[in-house]
Enzyme design. Structure first.
Site, PDB file in Angstrom:
ATOM      1  CG  HIS A   1      -0.181  -0.012   2.519  1.00  0.00           C
ATOM      2  ND1 HIS A   1       0.410   1.118   3.068  1.00  0.00           N
ATOM      3  CD2 HIS A   1       0.099  -1.028   3.376  1.00  0.00           C
ATOM      4  CE1 HIS A   1       0.993   0.804   4.201  1.00  0.00           C
ATOM      5  NE2 HIS A   1       0.828  -0.505   4.415  1.00  0.00           N
TER       6      HIS A   1
ATOM      7  CD  GLN B   1       5.216   8.358   3.388  1.00  0.00           C
ATOM      8  OE1 GLN B   1       4.623   9.351   3.006  1.00  0.00           O
ATOM      9  NE2 GLN B   1       6.508   8.374   3.671  1.00  0.00           N
TER      10      GLN B   1
ATOM     11  CE1 TYR C   1       0.308  12.977   7.357  1.00  0.00           C
ATOM     12  CE2 TYR C   1      -1.593  11.723   6.586  1.00  0.00           C
ATOM     13  CZ  TYR C   1      -0.833  12.875   6.559  1.00  0.00           C
ATOM     14  OH  TYR C   1      -1.184  13.920   5.741  1.00  0.00           O
ATOM     15  CG  PHE C   2       0.673   4.876  12.276  1.00  0.00           C
ATOM     16  CD1 PHE C   2       0.363   6.154  12.681  1.00  0.00           C
ATOM     17  CD2 PHE C   2       0.153   3.814  13.025  1.00  0.00           C
ATOM     18  CE1 PHE C   2      -0.434   6.387  13.793  1.00  0.00           C
ATOM     19  CE2 PHE C   2      -0.641   4.029  14.133  1.00  0.00           C
ATOM     20  CZ  PHE C   2      -0.937   5.321  14.518  1.00  0.00           C
TER      21      PHE C   2
ATOM     22  CD  GLU D   1       2.146  -6.110   8.236  1.00  0.00           C
ATOM     23  OE1 GLU D   1       2.132  -7.351   8.075  1.00  0.00           O
ATOM     24  OE2 GLU D   1       2.971  -5.360   7.693  1.00  0.00           O
TER      25      GLU D   1
ATOM     26  CG  PHE E   1      -3.133  -7.864  16.320  1.00  0.00           C
ATOM     27  CD1 PHE E   1      -3.392  -6.515  16.216  1.00  0.00           C
ATOM     28  CD2 PHE E   1      -3.494  -8.525  17.485  1.00  0.00           C
ATOM     29  CE1 PHE E   1      -4.004  -5.818  17.252  1.00  0.00           C
ATOM     30  CE2 PHE E   1      -4.118  -7.846  18.524  1.00  0.00           C
ATOM     31  CZ  PHE E   1      -4.374  -6.491  18.412  1.00  0.00           C
TER      32      PHE E   1
END
Length: 221
Positions: free
Chosen positions: A10, A12, A14-15, A87, A89
């Site tokens: 995916h 980019q 903010y995290f 993703e 966990f």
């Protein structure tokens, strides 16, 4: 039966920018992330996909929809979103600084980083070590993670649109791509760094076996 998966990380978020673990938690795509999705959409615009899948996180779904909107072929598959393709966990480490989280996971073994854990114990142990370090033990261990992901691939391969010769778009995540590379990369892929946001890796399923033919936009010899 032969199926080619176009695995796209995916755009980019903010995290990602802030170097935070982002498994089942979510943050929006940045402007760079939107650009990542548009660029890979243009790159794959001429590929006829028989099916398209992503996790049910907004970062994956938004990336997928941008890619599909740019497709110029005669068939546009509907996007299927499965929680199986989320993703890893990370439990109570969700949203934590990545370097600190992996330091906590590796410290009991005298290791300071994700790369050191991989070098000494392998990718599977990164999951087991983080679950052990999580005070709530909610993080997925290796067995829990693969049970979920394998179920997702089983569901995908049962899709009536996925026939011999099919090409499937699958929007994935950084650590999931590394986990797949560890399992199916035949020791030809570096496992220290996540592939770039918006990169394309190709995974082939043939004769009930998986193998990579490219990873992070690089061909595998």
């Amino acid at each position: 039966m032969k199926v080619t998966f176009y695995l796209v990380r995916h755009g980019q978020t903010y995290f990602n920018r802030y170097n935070k673990l982002q498994g089942w938690s979510n943050s929006p795509l940045t402007e760079n992330g939107l650009s990542d999705a548009r660029k890979v959409g243009e790159k794959l615009s001429g590929v006829r996909f028989e099916a398209a899948y992503s996790s049910d996180t907004s970062r994956a779904m938004q990336t997928a929809k941008i890619i599909l909107d740019k497709n110029t072929t005669d068939f546009q598959p509907e996007l299927s979103c499965l929680a199986n393709f989320r993703e890893e966990f990370y439990g109570s480490y969700e949203g934590s600084n990545m370097d600190i989280a992996w330091l906590n996971a590796g410290a009991p073994y005298g290791l300071k980083s994700y790369a050191e854990i991989v070098d000494d114990y392998g990718v599977a142990s990164t999951k087991d070590f983080l679950k052990a370090a999580d005070p709530w033990h909610d993080a997925e261990n290796n067995d829990e993670y693969w049970a979920r992901l394998d179920e997702g691939f089983t569901k995908l391969l049962e899709d009536p649109n996925v026939k011999d010769g099919a090409k499937v778009l699958l929007i994935s995540h950084g650590n999931t791509l590394l986990s797949l590379a560890d399992r199916y990369g035949n020791n030809k892929i570096s496992l220290h760094a996540r592939p770039k946001n918006g990169s394309v890796s190709k995974l082939v399923y043939e004769d009930r076996q998986y193998h990579f033919i490219s990873f992070d936009d690089k061909e595998i010899n």
